[in-house]
Design an enzyme around this catalytic site. Structure first.
Site, PDB file in Angstrom:
ATOM      1  N   SER A  87      -4.498   0.863  14.640  1.00 38.22           N
ATOM      2  CA  SER A  87      -3.320   0.262  14.013  1.00 38.22           C
ATOM      3  C   SER A  87      -3.559   0.081  12.513  1.00 38.22           C
ATOM      4  O   SER A  87      -3.817   1.056  11.805  1.00 38.22           O
ATOM      5  CB  SER A  87      -2.979  -1.056  14.712  1.00 38.22           C
ATOM      6  OG  SER A  87      -1.672  -1.475  14.391  1.00 38.22           O
ATOM      7  N   GLU A 221       3.844   3.323  22.439  1.00 39.02           N
ATOM      8  CA  GLU A 221       3.512   2.558  21.239  1.00 39.02           C
ATOM      9  C   GLU A 221       4.614   1.574  20.868  1.00 39.02           C
ATOM     10  O   GLU A 221       4.364   0.533  20.260  1.00 39.02           O
ATOM     11  CB  GLU A 221       3.281   3.514  20.061  1.00 39.02           C
ATOM     12  CG  GLU A 221       2.088   4.435  20.197  1.00 39.02           C
ATOM     13  CD  GLU A 221       0.781   3.727  19.879  1.00 39.02           C
ATOM     14  OE1 GLU A 221       0.831   2.535  19.516  1.00 39.02           O
ATOM     15  OE2 GLU A 221      -0.275   4.358  19.993  1.00 39.02           O
ATOM     16  N   HIS A 334       0.443   0.094  22.962  1.00 40.69           N
ATOM     17  CA  HIS A 334      -0.274   0.009  21.691  1.00 40.69           C
ATOM     18  C   HIS A 334      -1.521  -0.859  21.873  1.00 40.69           C
ATOM     19  O   HIS A 334      -1.444  -1.974  22.380  1.00 40.69           O
ATOM     20  CB  HIS A 334       0.654  -0.608  20.644  1.00 40.69           C
ATOM     21  CG  HIS A 334       0.103  -0.682  19.263  1.00 40.69           C
ATOM     22  ND1 HIS A 334      -0.020   0.423  18.437  1.00 40.69           N
ATOM     23  CD2 HIS A 334      -0.361  -1.738  18.534  1.00 40.69           C
ATOM     24  CE1 HIS A 334      -0.513   0.059  17.270  1.00 40.69           C
ATOM     25  NE2 HIS A 334      -0.747  -1.260  17.299  1.00 40.69           N
TER      26      HIS A 334
END
Length: 464
Positions: A87, A221, A334
């Site tokens: 990320s 995601e 995610h």
């Protein structure tokens, strides 16, 4: 291997969630985790030379310099440093790939769900009003309402650190005229500061730092963007047609109607599009995930491959038995890949030390499938760190690129991180062609039409 943690540049720690004991001990690698300044302390900017921002990136540069100078004392090799992160950590690493200040500080990179090519995440020169709103909004909450950047910075430097740090919370910035969702998610983004970041990553023609790249994302995601819709986490995850119509454009920075219509065309399940109670959640999640993570990864993979850099693309499709998210959706979310990279499925529980007190992060009955996926994922990651090839752990290994083939154009090969670890081609190729190529064309087409209409009405208004 140097890990840079994520957290939207506002939260996170290199130590609290990332115990590399299993990764390092089972795979004969040295793992370094680092901290860097976050939020206002790390990325505050006035949009000019007074406070250009990116201080958190400069912290990372210092940490990488320390590794270069000292890692040999721990048995490491400064010439074979691999950066890996997820990320905001992956976004950070991609900026190091592009920055002249990071040249020579690492050899390889692994980007997990994040790139510098995420559109709208970097504050640019035309975002001056946005930057000023953020800077002055923070100043307002700590009693520093000033007329110019210099006076604002001088006042902020006199504010106690805790007060300054706490003032940046998203809820307060939302009150301070923050209206765009991306501004609320990333209130203090990277900036085009002219030193660490010299040019827009979307337009760069710079030769990249580093010799090899591994990059990828998970299958879902985008769900994290919509988790606040479901305050009761054991409820049914459903978004009806009315909710979808009200929400789908919120993450899209350009409100060009042609773009918005095309988004619907691509992501809505048209077999059920006339049903008010059809579930549109997947249309929202896949759109957000593709726009922000999957397709920027495709763009970066293509750019690196075009420069002759060996590139390996992946998508995590395995659904973990245990997730750190407070929900289970039946998909890979995610950050779900982190536990497999660090070997957490091999643990029955994980402890955190917060403020001197131990806290149990999770307890689990080890799942055999998760263990197998984790063992293979760790092997791929550490093989890549050692040799630049996820299929080889040493120079003496056979070069079996049939296991995880190179990403090439054409070809577009990628690895599915799953129990079978199968290979596939053309990950979200149609969707990424839309986001990476056709959105810009649609925007230009819309602008041309608008200009023609404006010209027409202007001529009519000025005619005798």
């Amino acid at each position: 291997m140097v890990w840079i943690h994520g957290g939207a540049f506002i939260i996170g720690s290199g130590t609290r969630l990332y115990d590399a004991t299993i990764l390092s001990s089972l795979n004969d690698v040295i793992v370094v985790t680092i901290n860097y300044r976050l939020g206002a302390l790390g990325f505050f900017s006035t949009g000019d030379d007074v406070a250009p921002g990116n201080y958190g990136f400069l912290d990372q540069v210092e940490a990488l310099g320390w590794v270069q100078q000292n890692i040999a004392a721990f048995g490491g090799d400064p010439n074979t440093v691999t950066l890996f992160g997820q990320s905001a950590g992956a976004i950070s690493i991609h900026y190091h790939v592009l920055s002249p200040m990071s040249k020579g500080l690492f050899k390889r990179t692994i980007l997990q769900s994040g790139t510098a090519t995420i559109k709208g995440f970097m504050a640019q020169s035309d975002d001056a009003s946005r930057t000023n709103i953020i800077a002055n909004g923070l100043g307002k909450f700590v009693g520093c309402e000033k007329d110019n950047s210099k006076e604002l910075l001088e006042c902020l430097r006199a504010v106690p650190a805790d007060e300054f740090r706490d003032a940046f919370y998203v809820t307060k910035l939302a009150i301070a005229n923050m209206t765009k969702i991306k501004d609320m998610m990333i209130p203090f983004p990277p900036t085009l500061d002219g030193e660490f970041v010299k040019e827009d990553p979307l337009n760069t023609e710079t030769k990249f730092n580093g010799e090899e790249l591994m990059i990828g994302a998970t299958t879902d995601e985008g769900f994290m963007m919509y988790l606040p819709l479901f305050p009761v986490h054991d409820s049914e995850f459903t978004v009806n047609k009315t909710m979808y119509e009200a929400m789908y454009s919120m993450l899209i920075s350009d409100k060009n109607q042609a773009v918005l219509d095309a988004v619907k065309l691509i992501y809505v399940d048209w077999d059920h599009a006339d049903e008010e109670d059809a579930n549109y959640l997947s249309a929202l999640c896949q759109m957000a995930g593709d726009m922000m993570f999957v397709c920027p990864s495709d763009l970066a993979a293509r750019a690196h491959s075009a420069q002759g850099i060996n590139t390996y693309l992946y998508q995590m499709t395995h659904v973990p038995a245990t997730t750190l998210w407070p929900v289970k959706t039946g998909t890979s979310l995610h950050a779900d890949d982190i536990q497999f990279v660090f070997g957490y499925p091999l643990l029955s529980e994980m402890q955190l030390v917060l403020g001197g007190n131990e806290k149990t992060l999770f307890k689990q009955t080890p799942n055999e499938n998760d263990i197998q996926v984790s063992l293979q994922t760790m092997k791929y990651w550490t093989n890549f760190a050692k040799t630049g090839n996820p299929n080889r752990s040493s120079a003496s290994d056979d070069d079996n690129n049939d296991d995880w083939p190179l990403f090439t154009v054409p070809g577009l090969a990628y690895k599915q991180l799953s129990l079978s670890m199968e290979n596939s081609n053309a990950l979200k190729a149609r969707e990424c062609a839309f986001w990476n190529q056709f959105v810009k064309k649609l925007q230009q087409s819309g602008d041309t039409c608008v200009n023609k209409e404006e010209s027409k009405y202007s001529e009519e208004a000025n005619s005798p």
